[in-house]
Design an enzyme around this catalytic site. Structure first.
Site, PDB file in Angstrom:
ATOM      1  N   TYR A 183       0.708  -0.992  -0.163  1.00 46.32           N
ATOM      2  CA  TYR A 183       0.008   0.264   0.184  1.00 46.32           C
ATOM      3  C   TYR A 183       0.786   1.301  -0.310  1.00 46.32           C
ATOM      4  O   TYR A 183       0.675   2.130  -0.877  1.00 46.32           O
ATOM      5  CB  TYR A 183      -1.134   0.054   1.322  1.00 46.32           C
ATOM      6  CG  TYR A 183      -1.718   1.123   1.589  1.00 46.32           C
ATOM      7  CD1 TYR A 183      -2.996   1.627   0.917  1.00 46.32           C
ATOM      8  CD2 TYR A 183      -1.308   1.975   2.631  1.00 46.32           C
ATOM      9  CE1 TYR A 183      -3.738   2.781   1.132  1.00 46.32           C
ATOM     10  CE2 TYR A 183      -2.028   3.041   2.925  1.00 46.32           C
ATOM     11  CZ  TYR A 183      -3.179   3.404   2.020  1.00 46.32           C
ATOM     12  OH  TYR A 183      -3.924   4.609   2.279  1.00 46.32           O
ATOM     13  N   SER A 186       2.219   1.843  -3.307  1.00 49.30           N
ATOM     14  CA  SER A 186       1.352   2.486  -4.313  1.00 49.30           C
ATOM     15  C   SER A 186       1.264   4.039  -3.930  1.00 49.30           C
ATOM     16  O   SER A 186       0.974   4.831  -5.010  1.00 49.30           O
ATOM     17  CB  SER A 186       0.315   1.682  -4.328  1.00 49.30           C
ATOM     18  OG  SER A 186      -0.636   2.133  -3.038  1.00 49.30           O
TER      19      SER A 186
HETATM   20  N1  LIG Z   1      -9.402   5.623   6.097  1.00 52.55           N
HETATM   21  C1  LIG Z   1      -8.376   5.998   6.456  1.00 52.55           C
HETATM   22  O1  LIG Z   1      -7.857   5.735   7.307  1.00 52.55           O
HETATM   23  C2  LIG Z   1      -7.348   6.311   5.219  1.00 52.55           C
HETATM   24  C3  LIG Z   1      -5.992   6.933   5.614  1.00 52.55           C
HETATM   25  C4  LIG Z   1      -5.220   7.326   4.736  1.00 52.55           C
HETATM   26  C5  LIG Z   1      -5.665   7.413   3.219  1.00 52.55           C
HETATM   27  N2  LIG Z   1      -6.814   6.984   2.988  1.00 52.55           N
HETATM   28  C6  LIG Z   1      -7.187   7.045   1.486  1.00 52.55           C
HETATM   29  O2  LIG Z   1      -8.460   7.480   1.348  1.00 52.55           O
HETATM   30  C7  LIG Z   1      -9.077   6.843   0.298  1.00 52.55           C
HETATM   31  C8  LIG Z   1     -10.613   6.243   0.487  1.00 52.55           C
HETATM   32  O3  LIG Z   1     -10.551   5.399   1.570  1.00 52.55           O
HETATM   33  P1  LIG Z   1     -11.504   4.798   2.494  1.00 52.55           P
HETATM   34  O4  LIG Z   1     -11.103   4.649   3.731  1.00 52.55           O
HETATM   35  O5  LIG Z   1     -12.765   5.572   2.278  1.00 52.55           O
HETATM   36  O6  LIG Z   1     -11.839   3.643   1.850  1.00 52.55           O
HETATM   37  P2  LIG Z   1     -12.987   2.592   1.524  1.00 52.55           P
HETATM   38  O7  LIG Z   1     -14.191   2.978   2.556  1.00 52.55           O
HETATM   39  O8  LIG Z   1     -12.674   1.230   1.813  1.00 52.55           O
HETATM   40  O9  LIG Z   1     -13.687   2.790   0.185  1.00 52.55           O
HETATM   41  C9  LIG Z   1     -12.854   2.326  -0.904  1.00 52.55           C
HETATM   42  C10 LIG Z   1     -13.634   2.326  -2.088  1.00 52.55           C
HETATM   43  O10 LIG Z   1     -13.032   1.968  -3.203  1.00 52.55           O
HETATM   44  C11 LIG Z   1     -13.853   1.035  -4.159  1.00 52.55           C
HETATM   45  N3  LIG Z   1     -13.157  -0.064  -4.476  1.00 52.55           N
HETATM   46  C12 LIG Z   1     -12.486  -1.152  -3.959  1.00 52.55           C
HETATM   47  N4  LIG Z   1     -11.941  -1.849  -4.831  1.00 52.55           N
HETATM   48  C13 LIG Z   1     -12.225  -1.220  -6.037  1.00 52.55           C
HETATM   49  C14 LIG Z   1     -11.624  -1.731  -7.521  1.00 52.55           C
HETATM   50  N5  LIG Z   1     -11.209  -3.118  -7.561  1.00 52.55           N
HETATM   51  N6  LIG Z   1     -12.269  -0.969  -8.472  1.00 52.55           N
HETATM   52  C15 LIG Z   1     -13.133   0.178  -8.283  1.00 52.55           C
HETATM   53  N7  LIG Z   1     -13.408   0.564  -7.043  1.00 52.55           N
HETATM   54  C16 LIG Z   1     -13.065  -0.330  -6.021  1.00 52.55           C
HETATM   55  C17 LIG Z   1     -14.814   0.684  -2.952  1.00 52.55           C
HETATM   56  O11 LIG Z   1     -16.085   0.179  -3.607  1.00 52.55           O
HETATM   57  P3  LIG Z   1     -16.537  -1.251  -4.206  1.00 52.55           P
HETATM   58  O12 LIG Z   1     -15.760  -2.386  -3.069  1.00 52.55           O
HETATM   59  O13 LIG Z   1     -17.988  -1.447  -4.295  1.00 52.55           O
HETATM   60  O14 LIG Z   1     -15.641  -1.429  -5.510  1.00 52.55           O
HETATM   61  C18 LIG Z   1     -15.065   1.881  -2.283  1.00 52.55           C
HETATM   62  O15 LIG Z   1     -15.980   2.522  -2.958  1.00 52.55           O
HETATM   63  C19 LIG Z   1      -8.144   5.813  -0.139  1.00 52.55           C
HETATM   64  O16 LIG Z   1      -7.428   6.280  -1.154  1.00 52.55           O
HETATM   65  C20 LIG Z   1      -7.337   5.641   1.154  1.00 52.55           C
HETATM   66  O17 LIG Z   1      -5.968   5.362   0.571  1.00 52.55           O
HETATM   67  C21 LIG Z   1      -7.571   6.383   3.898  1.00 52.55           C
END
Ligand SMILES: NC(=O)c1ccc[n+]([C@@H]2O[C@H](COP(=O)([O-])OP(=O)(O)OC[C@H]3O[C@@H](n4cnc5c(N)ncnc54)[C@H](OP(=O)(O)O)[C@@H]3O)[C@@H](O)[C@H]2O)c1
Ligand SMILES: *[C@@H]1O[C@H](CO)[C@@H](O)[C@H](O)[C@H]1NC(C)=O
Ligand SMILES: *[C@@H]1O[C@H](CO)[C@@H](O)[C@H](O)[C@H]1NC(C)=O
Length: 292
Positions: A183, A186
């Protein structure tokens, strides 16, 4: 030394002062009114919250992810909240052909594009890296390569609108954390690639802004499940985080930092890197690469 004292240090001082204190434009929600915005990974988490903020601000939105059922709900809610229009296109960002066609379809639905918000990630586990090359390859394709494919497909429309690319990254894309090596790779890749083309755009006078978003731990269901029992740390709010990302994009900022602690942000900003990037541009003969 005399040269340093006379010119270099004052220049650097001025540069830093300019960088940190130059009057920043204020964000107004009307900035998004009628704007045409794509949000990826918008079926849940931060992406879903961004779609709702954009809807309240009166933007046109096209959301994507794999789960059609969830996207349908997000779109209905966006319409209730006041979106100028809201559509979804379901598919997987493992498939680069889908990624490319998705942008074209979304552009057609909205009649152009002002902001491309790249936010999706493939499932991540917290564990020691052993030999899972398959997982590493998938992470690089979904979290990094598809972002490049989506940006390339969107660039003609973004050039026309003087638009913006917003790249959602993480503290793990700036500093080392254990248990998330693929991760982290990436997210570092996103910084390398998008920061490099940001410099190219600025030299080539391509007026498309690129905002890299460095997030701390955010309280999405996925993240809370992933860190449970492993990380003892309080998470920040996904709603507020989503708003800060949109603000950063609308104000065309190069980077935004969002975390519970302002200290983390201050320490992460790395003025040394900014100075070196600024100074090293002088050594390049860029003319040959422009206007071809
Ligand atoms: N939450 C944190 O603590 C955190 C911290 C630092 C950075 N971030 C960044 O914030 C962003 C969002 O994170 P989040 O926590 O909101 O994640 P999340 O709730 O898990 O959401 C991920 C999204 O990506 C979609 N997804 C997963 N696999 C996919 C695929 N193969 N093709 C297309 N879509 C796909 C999922 O929907 P489906 O499963 O329906 O495809 C979902 O809509 C990410 O870039 C993450 O790296 C998050
Ligand atoms: C984009 O910016 C250029 C100047 O860089 C300006 O001439 C043009 O009108 C702008 N176009 C839009 C659609 O805002
Ligand atoms: C780039 O586009 C933005 C948004 O339309 C505009 O405010 C800005 O003036 C443009 N910059 C240049 C250098 O044309």
């Amino acid at each position: 030394m005399a040269f340093m004292r006379k010119y270099l240090l004052p220049t650097l001082g001025l540069f830093l002062a300019y960088y940190y204190y130059s009057a920043k434009e204020e964000f107004r929600p009307e900035m998004l009114q009628g704007k045409k915005v794509i949000v990826t990974g918008a079926s849940k988490g931060i992406g879903e919250e961004m779609a709702y903020h954009l809807a309240r601000m009166g933007a046109h939105v096209v959301v994507t992810a794999r789960s059609e059922e969830s996207l349908q709900k997000v779109v209905s809610r966006c319409l209730e909240l006041g979106a100028a229009s809201a559509h979804y296109i379901a598919g997987s960002m493992e498939d680069m052909t889908f990624a490319e066609q998705f942008v074209a379809k979304a552009g057609k639905l909205m009649g152009g594009l002002d902001m491309l918000i790249l936010n999706h990630i493939t499932k991540t586990y917290m564990r020691l890296f052993n030999d899972d090359i398959h997982h590493l390859r998938k992470i690089m394709e979904v979290n990094f390569l598809s972002y490049v494919v989506l940006s390339v497909a969107a660039l003609p429309m973004l050039k026309q609108s003087n638009g913006s690319i917003v790249v959602v990254s993480s503290q793990a894309g700036k500093i080392a954390h254990p248990l998330v090596a693929p991760y982290s790779a990436s997210k570092f890749a996103l910084d390398g690639f998008f920061s490099s083309i940001r410099t190219e755009y600025s030299v080539a006078k391509v007026n498309v802004s690129i905002t890299l978003c460095i997030l701390g731990l955010i309280n999405t269901d996925t993240a809370m499940k992933a860190v449970s029992g492993i990380l003892n740390m309080e998470a920040a709010s996904k709603e507020e985080c989503a708003l800060e990302i949109i603000k950063g994009g609308a104000l065309r900022q190069k980077e935004i930092y969002y975390d519970r602690s302002p200290w983390t942000n201050l320490l992460l900003e790395n003025p040394g890197r900014k100075i070196l990037e600024f100074l090293s541009l002088n050594y390049y003969n860029m003319d040959t690469f422009i206007n071809n």
